[in-house]
Design a protein around this motif. Sequence first.
Motif, PDB file in Angstrom:
ATOM      1  N   THR A  75      12.413   5.136  -0.211  1.00  0.00           N
ATOM      2  CA  THR A  75      11.403   4.328  -0.882  1.00  0.00           C
ATOM      3  C   THR A  75      10.162   5.165  -1.142  1.00  0.00           C
ATOM      4  O   THR A  75       9.650   5.824  -0.235  1.00  0.00           O
ATOM      5  CB  THR A  75      11.031   3.092  -0.039  1.00  0.00           C
ATOM      6  N   PHE A  76       9.703   5.119  -2.385  1.00  0.00           N
ATOM      7  CA  PHE A  76       8.465   5.789  -2.772  1.00  0.00           C
ATOM      8  C   PHE A  76       7.432   4.702  -2.998  1.00  0.00           C
ATOM      9  O   PHE A  76       7.616   3.820  -3.824  1.00  0.00           O
ATOM     10  CB  PHE A  76       8.658   6.602  -4.055  1.00  0.00           C
ATOM     11  N   GLN A  77       6.363   4.759  -2.214  1.00  0.00           N
ATOM     12  CA  GLN A  77       5.306   3.768  -2.372  1.00  0.00           C
ATOM     13  C   GLN A  77       3.950   4.438  -2.256  1.00  0.00           C
ATOM     14  O   GLN A  77       3.843   5.549  -1.750  1.00  0.00           O
ATOM     15  CB  GLN A  77       5.444   2.639  -1.370  1.00  0.00           C
ATOM     16  N   VAL A  78       2.946   3.757  -2.742  1.00  0.00           N
ATOM     17  CA  VAL A  78       1.582   4.263  -2.693  1.00  0.00           C
ATOM     18  C   VAL A  78       0.735   3.271  -1.911  1.00  0.00           C
ATOM     19  O   VAL A  78       1.127   2.127  -1.702  1.00  0.00           O
ATOM     20  CB  VAL A  78       1.004   4.470  -4.111  1.00  0.00           C
ATOM     21  N   ASP A  79      -0.422   3.716  -1.485  1.00  0.00           N
ATOM     22  CA  ASP A  79      -1.347   2.870  -0.748  1.00  0.00           C
ATOM     23  C   ASP A  79      -1.770   1.705  -1.631  1.00  0.00           C
ATOM     24  O   ASP A  79      -2.219   1.897  -2.768  1.00  0.00           O
ATOM     25  CB  ASP A  79      -2.562   3.699  -0.317  1.00  0.00           C
ATOM     26  N   GLU A  80      -1.603   0.477  -1.137  1.00  0.00           N
ATOM     27  CA  GLU A  80      -1.943  -0.709  -1.919  1.00  0.00           C
ATOM     28  C   GLU A  80      -3.421  -0.771  -2.280  1.00  0.00           C
ATOM     29  O   GLU A  80      -3.796  -1.411  -3.252  1.00  0.00           O
ATOM     30  CB  GLU A  80      -1.545  -1.974  -1.152  1.00  0.00           C
ATOM     31  N   GLN A  81      -4.262  -0.125  -1.504  1.00  0.00           N
ATOM     32  CA  GLN A  81      -5.699  -0.182  -1.766  1.00  0.00           C
ATOM     33  C   GLN A  81      -6.144   0.918  -2.728  1.00  0.00           C
ATOM     34  O   GLN A  81      -7.302   0.976  -3.103  1.00  0.00           O
ATOM     35  CB  GLN A  81      -6.461  -0.104  -0.454  1.00  0.00           C
TER      36      GLN A  81
END
Length: 131
Positions: free
Chosen positions: A14-20
Amino acid sequence: LLGCELTASTKSYTFQVDEQDDSDHILALSMVCLTDGAKDECNVVEVVGRNHENQEIAVPVANLKLSCQPLLSLDNFKLQPPVTFRLAAGSGPVHLAGWHRIRHREDASFEEDDLSEEDEEDLPPIMPAKK
């Protein structure tokens, strides 16, 4: 650059980024290929993401087999993080390669005053179609 490997023991990444983070993130998948140790079996790689209604969807992007198609170029197939790459069939190993671009929103902003009337093109009026 992005790189990951899917195997029988590691079936997803899974590739994800900081939600903020208020930047725009683009993930582009450029290549999917079988690597050393792959068996001559169908290896199906799918991308799992979310649609416009925030429902999870899975789309197959590659079906690789050592004897007939060990590599697939995806021409920088663009995705919006978060996204999961999953080995839906086969045991791999399958290597995925691509890139991650970050565009800060303040870099992309502009004032309407920056556009002059000279930049606008005069277009002829739309005429009705002839019957």
